[in-house]
Design an enzyme around this catalytic site. Structure first.
Site, short mmCIF file in Angstrom:
data_model
loop_
_atom_site.label_atom_id
_atom_site.label_comp_id
_atom_site.label_asym_id
_atom_site.label_seq_id
_atom_site.Cartn_x
_atom_site.Cartn_y
_atom_site.Cartn_z
CE LYS A 70 -2.75 0.62 3.66
NZ LYS A 70 -1.57 0.17 4.28
CB THR A 72 4.98 0.07 -2.82
OG1 THR A 72 5.79 -0.53 -1.81
CG2 THR A 72 5.75 0.09 -4.13
NE ARG A 93 0.07 4.18 8.91
CZ ARG A 93 -0.04 2.88 9.11
NH1 ARG A 93 -0.29 2.42 10.32
NH2 ARG A 93 0.11 2.04 8.12
CE LYS A 104 2.32 -3.99 6.99
NZ LYS A 104 3.23 -2.92 6.55
CB ALA A 272 -4.84 0.50 10.87
CG PHE A 300 -3.22 -3.34 8.87
CD1 PHE A 300 -2.27 -4.19 8.31
CD2 PHE A 300 -3.06 -2.96 10.19
CE1 PHE A 300 -1.19 -4.64 9.05
CE2 PHE A 300 -1.98 -3.41 10.94
CZ PHE A 300 -1.04 -4.25 10.37
CG PHE A 380 3.65 -8.85 -6.44
CD1 PHE A 380 4.53 -9.26 -5.47
CD2 PHE A 380 2.72 -7.85 -6.12
CE1 PHE A 380 4.49 -8.71 -4.18
CE2 PHE A 380 2.68 -7.30 -4.85
CZ PHE A 380 3.56 -7.73 -3.87
CD1 TRP A 408 8.82 -3.21 -4.87
CD2 TRP A 408 9.96 -3.89 -6.66
NE1 TRP A 408 10.01 -3.74 -4.42
CE2 TRP A 408 10.74 -4.17 -5.50
CE3 TRP A 408 10.49 -4.23 -7.91
CZ2 TRP A 408 11.99 -4.78 -5.55
CZ3 TRP A 408 11.74 -4.83 -7.96
CH2 TRP A 408 12.48 -5.10 -6.80
#
Length: 554
Positions: A70, A72, A93, A104, A272, A300, A380, A408
């Protein structure tokens, strides 16, 4: 293939003064922290134009345990908007060391869509989390000292609700006993630790509109109850001023840049799943005042950070999103369709079709607010054309459009189609409708969240939660917004119920009043406010050489 940190280390980073100048921040408004990061002086906030730019909120479906990019997409979208000639800023954040050293990972984006200095931001940055931890634990120490020094406030040690905090995942500290060692070592009692991002001070920092608002909110924090079961606040302890002094620099937003030199403000970091999951009011408002397009994210999925942004932050921000972007990935949707994590790189249209129901619930939930919604497919390398087309067709059938974002690998160049859709969508009229009103009962607020946002049947309260709710109603606290503390992996409170579960009930075991932050937290299921480390924490792969070059940090 280069890792994220290798890409960041090879990047050309501009001096922060150059980024500030491009953003419209004056030299006297900047407090540099070295070459490539700075604080924006709080005084500058009141000098900005009242005219606000367009606000784009980036949220997501329920992720896999590894996260689905998210941040990214947020960075890549902002870079794409800048490439399209739009004055753009990001509001994100700050990462917590818990996920950085755990499972994570950090929250600085990835590949060609990152904010830099990546290592600094993911580690100590400008010291905001250290200041918050120090302020929180200073309050804990002052509270215990009040007990030690004759207990003038008549505090019941069994009813102290202010735990200590640490910004790392440490399950061994969830429940502790303190004050052992005799009369000179304090009053023995049970205690525990939360992770720093769960601290009410973190929530207060991100929801405050000024230094004095911060101080006023700190005064309202409930830390304990007396033997007569009356609440004890920070104001009663008389230490709000001291805590505010510790946070006087932390309240100032942090300025950095993307790899493409788009200005980025990174400030605050509540999770979150156990808090409200948004960056600070000051960060988002500053971006809105300085740029034509402010791109922000909420932690999230849309069921957690997205809902909390819209129902808790928006009323304080005074600005509703002009567009909501839901990030989805082929791999996460296949996981929701029953595919094991080890097999997510294999094409599976049947599982994908099942998992798309998760996206469908999030789409319906966000569309309910009356704001235009788009879907970004974070690409991806293993994604196939057939899989991405299936997502596009599903989204179109549900009244929205989906766009592939190869951010990405290509940075902003991989999100040009998405950026143009955002530009077109933000020009449209919207009619924002909050999920609930302040005067609604706690039960009605929770039902609205469970039924409309999660797609569940309802909720049930434990005996403890029922007693607490009756107390809150008696004290007039029941008009506050609700923060649902819930697993991020499912729409329900059971992490194993993937895709779009039906007819489920949310189980609320406890409420926590956070009057300084201005909301009530509902702890659901087995959610924990101090996470643990996985069997193979990321810390095992992180190293540094004799030249100070870091490896393994993603």
């Amino acid at each position: 293939m280069q890792t994220d940190i290798e890409i960041a280390q090879a990047a050309e980073v501009w001096p922060i003064q150059k980024i500030a100048q491009a953003a419209g921040i004056e030299e006297h408004e900047l407090a540099p922290y070295g070459y490539d990061k700075a604080k924006i002086n709080l005084d500058s906030q009141v000098k900005r134009s009242p005219d606000l730019g367009k606000l784009i909120l980036v949220t997501s479906i329920n992720p896999t345990p590894a996260g689905e990019g998210k941040s990214t997409v947020t960075v890549g979208l902002a870079d794409a908007l800048a490439m399209a000639g739009k004055k753009t800023m990001i509001a994100l954040r700050e990462p917590s060391l818990g996920p950085v050293m755990g499972l994570k990972g950090g929250a600085t984006g990835g590949g060609q869509s990152q904010v830099v200095p990546m290592a600094d931001i993911n580690l100590h940055f400008t010291g905001d989390f250290h200041a918050l931890t120090s302020a929180h634990d200073t309050l804990a120490a002052l509270l215990d000292n009040s007990l030690q020094q004759g207990n003038p406030l008549n505090i019941d040690p069994r009813r102290i609700i202010w735990k200590r905090v640490l910004d790392i995942n440490d399950r061994a500290l969830r429940n502790t006993v303190i004050g052992m060692g005799g009369p000179k070592s304090g009053v023995p009692r049970t205690d525990g630790f939360d992770i720093t991002v769960a601290s009410e001070l973190m929530a207060i920092l991100t929801l405050s509109t000024s230094l004095m608002d911060l101080k006023a909110r700190i005064k309202k924090i409930v830390v304990a109850y007396t033997y007569d079961e009356e609440p004890v606040t920070v104001d009663d302890l008389g230490v709000a001023g001291a805590l505010t002094v510790i946070l006087k620099d932390a309240i100032n937003p942090n300025l950095v840049q993307t790899l493409a030199h788009t200005p980025a403000i990174i400030h605050g970091g509540p999770f979150a799943n156990i808090a409200q999951g948004t960056n600070s009011i000051l960060a988002t408002k500053t971006a809105l005042q300085l740029a034509d397009y402010a791109v922000t994210e909420a932690g999230f999925g849309a069921d957690l950070g997205g809902e909390k942004f819209l129902d808790v932050k928006v009323p304080l921000l005074g600005k509703t999103p002009d567009t909501i972007v839901i990030v989805a990935t082929v791999r996460a949707l296949k996981h929701h369709g029953g595919v094991a994590l080890a097999n997510l790189n294999e094409e599976n249209l049947t599982a994908l079709a099942t998992g798309l129901e998760n996206l469908g619930q999030h789409l319906a939930a966000m569309q309910r607010y009356g704001v235009p919604v788009l879907v970004a497919i974070n690409q991806f390398t293993a994604d196939t054309p057939a899989e991405m087309q299936l997502i596009k067709d599903y989204v179109q059938e549900h009244g929205a459009q989906a766009y592939v974002a190869n951010v990405w690998g290509q940075g902003g160049a991989g999100a040009q189609e998405l950026a143009q859709a955002v530009i077109d969508t933000t020009a449209k009229e919207s009619d924002f409708k909050p999920l609930y009103q302040a005067q609604d009962s706690v039960e009605d607020k929770i039902n609205a969240i469970v039924q409309t946002i999660y797609g569940g049947a309802g909720f049930e309260l434990s005996a403890q939660a029922q007693r607490q709710l009756a107390e809150f109603q008696r004290r007039g606290w029941d008009k506050l917004p609700i923060i649902m503390a819930k697993t991020q992996y499912s729409l329900s409170d059971d992490a194993k119920q993937l895709a779009r579960p039906k007819n489920f009930t949310i189980h609320i075991r406890e409420f926590i009043p956070k009057l300084g932050a201005g909301f009530l937290v509902a702890l659901t299921g087995s959610i924990l406010t101090m996470p643990g480390l996985p069997k193979h924490p990321a810390a095992l792969d992180i190293d540094i050489d004799e030249n100070g070059r870091i490896t393994g940090l993603f």
